[in-house]
Design an enzyme around this catalytic site. Structure first.
Site, PDB file in Angstrom:
ATOM      1  N   ASN A   1     -17.031  -0.183   1.404  1.00 35.12           N
ATOM      2  CA  ASN A   1     -17.334   1.236   1.179  1.00 35.12           C
ATOM      3  C   ASN A   1     -16.090   2.080   0.937  1.00 35.12           C
ATOM      4  OD1 ASN A   1     -16.303   1.120   3.726  1.00 35.12           O
ATOM      5  ND2 ASN A   1     -18.021   2.110   4.760  1.00 35.12           N
ATOM      6  N   THR A   2     -14.914   1.453   1.038  1.00 34.93           N
ATOM      7  CA  THR A   2     -13.670   2.201   0.870  1.00 34.93           C
ATOM      8  C   THR A   2     -12.541   1.266   0.433  1.00 34.93           C
ATOM      9  OG1 THR A   2     -12.130   3.701   1.998  1.00 34.93           O
ATOM     10  CG2 THR A   2     -13.043   1.952   3.323  1.00 34.93           C
ATOM     11  N   GLY A   3     -11.443   1.844  -0.044  1.00 38.21           N
ATOM     12  CA  GLY A   3     -10.243   1.058  -0.333  1.00 38.21           C
ATOM     13  C   GLY A   3     -10.441  -0.084  -1.308  1.00 38.21           C
ATOM     14  N   ILE A   4      -9.746  -1.199  -1.044  1.00 36.33           N
ATOM     15  CA  ILE A   4      -9.804  -2.314  -1.991  1.00 36.33           C
ATOM     16  C   ILE A   4     -11.180  -2.982  -2.007  1.00 36.33           C
ATOM     17  CG2 ILE A   4      -7.311  -2.763  -1.895  1.00 36.33           C
ATOM     18  CD1 ILE A   4      -7.948  -5.286  -0.284  1.00 36.33           C
ATOM     19  N   GLY A   5     -11.902  -2.897  -0.898  1.00 31.56           N
ATOM     20  CA  GLY A   5     -13.258  -3.469  -0.857  1.00 31.56           C
ATOM     21  C   GLY A   5     -14.173  -2.775  -1.849  1.00 31.56           C
TER      22      GLY A   5
ATOM     23  N   SER B   1      -2.832 -11.013   4.535  1.00 26.43           N
ATOM     24  CA  SER B   1      -1.761 -10.057   4.257  1.00 26.43           C
ATOM     25  C   SER B   1      -0.411 -10.744   4.376  1.00 26.43           C
ATOM     26  CB  SER B   1      -1.822  -8.909   5.268  1.00 26.43           C
ATOM     27  OG  SER B   1      -0.643  -8.139   5.234  1.00 26.43           O
TER      28      SER B   1
ATOM     29  N   TYR C   1      -2.083  -6.885  14.601  1.00 29.92           N
ATOM     30  CA  TYR C   1      -2.558  -6.956  13.207  1.00 29.92           C
ATOM     31  C   TYR C   1      -1.978  -8.206  12.532  1.00 29.92           C
ATOM     32  CZ  TYR C   1      -3.193  -5.808   8.273  1.00 29.92           C
ATOM     33  OH  TYR C   1      -3.520  -5.855   6.933  1.00 29.92           O
TER      34      TYR C   1
END
Length: 308
Positions: free
Chosen positions: A36-40, A162, A187
């Site tokens: 629903n946001t960003g690279i997705g 990442s 992370y």
């Protein structure tokens, strides 16, 4: 003009690799977590031009807004929103159950959703948030959808990791950060877990299948992307704003995810790690097969599943 030319070439360099594949996905089904946001969202936008996309998100209102924008832009009505909270195994099981009841096939699973730099917190099942969402949630989701993927072969699993995996280590003595916790390192640890999971999954799948091309699992680094991922850190949010010129846009950051999902030349490539649409260097810890095997069995134990 010299400055402009330099700025343009710098921007081109920052943008990185582009997925050149025009592969269609007619009659195929793709699931993207956190789309629903960003690279997705940008991955969903690209793949919606090729086939059916299921947007699997925790925030349904935000997901519906993203999906209707993508439907309007691509003309593809088969952009479907489903509720999935990766911080709750009950929600993951419900999502998988509903999906399997409604869909006969699954050709691409993109484990994209992630949290970053969270203050110390735990998931509904008591897992440290980064490990729980970024690794264990996707581990369980993949396990629950695996048979469907196998029956739909050729199929692909794409795990968004990442470059941060280089700074990670799997701290088996303190997996949930109860003895010591650093949100930056937490992370990194979770992104290393993504790489190890991908490699061990590929190894196991290859052992089972005679035809290696049938079923692949690869991981990737999307690049440093200007997205909401840093929202938990005031300092990072501030730095991201200042240096936005040197960061990829979400659309540029989505290129390697799309590449791993559709590129024909990856039909029989598995267990690899990509960045800028090409193979990239994996840290020595990310290539440690013993740690990968141990992480696999510990993950199964934590989730109460048997995955041989």
């Amino acid at each position: 003009p010299v400055v402009t030319a330099a700025a343009l070439s710098c921007r081109r360099y920052v943008a990185g690799g582009q997925c050149k594949s025009t592969a269609r996905l007619e009659g195929k089904v793709v699931i993207i977590t956190g789309a629903n946001t960003g690279i997705g969202k940008e991955t969903a936008r690209d793949l919606a031009r090729r086939g059916k996309v299921i947007v699997a998100c925790r925030d349904i209102a935000k997901a519906e807004a993203a999906a209707s924008e993508i439907r309007a832009e691509t003309g593809n009505q088969q952009v479907i929103v489903k509720k999935l909270d990766l911080a709750d195994t009950k929600s993951i099981r419900e999502f998988a159950e509903k999906f399997l009841a409604e869909e006969k096939e699954l050709h691409v699973l993109i484990n994209n959703a992630g949290v970053m730099l969270c203050p110390y917190s735990k998931t509904a099942d008591g897992f440290e948030m980064h490990l729980g969402v970024n690794h264990l949630g996707h581990f369980l989701l993949t396990f629950l959808l695996l048979e469907c993927l196998k029956q739909s072969a050729p199929a692909r699993i794409v795990n968004v990791s990442s470059l941060a995996h280089h700074g990670g280590r799997i701290r088996f003595h303190d997996l949930h950060g109860e003895k010591s916790y650093n949100r930056g390192l937490a992370y990194c640890h979770s992104k290393l877990a993504n790489v190890l999971f991908t490699r061990e999954l590929a190894r196991r799948l290859q052992g089972k299948s005679q035809r290696r091309a049938e079923f692949t699992a690869n991981a990737l680094h999307p690049g440093s992307v200007h997205s909401e991922l840093v929202r938990h850190s005031f300092v990072m949010t501030w730095l991201w704003k200042i240096f936005s010129f040197f960061l990829k846009t979400p659309q540029e950051g989505a290129q390697t995810s799309v590449y791993c999902a559709v590129a024909e030349e990856l039909d029989s490539v598995t267990g690899q790690y990509f960045s800028d649409c090409q193979p990239a260097y994996i840290s020595p810890r990310g290539r440690d097969d013993e740690t990968a095997k141990k992480l696999w069995s510990v993950s199964c134990e934590l989730l109460g599943i048997q995955w041989d």
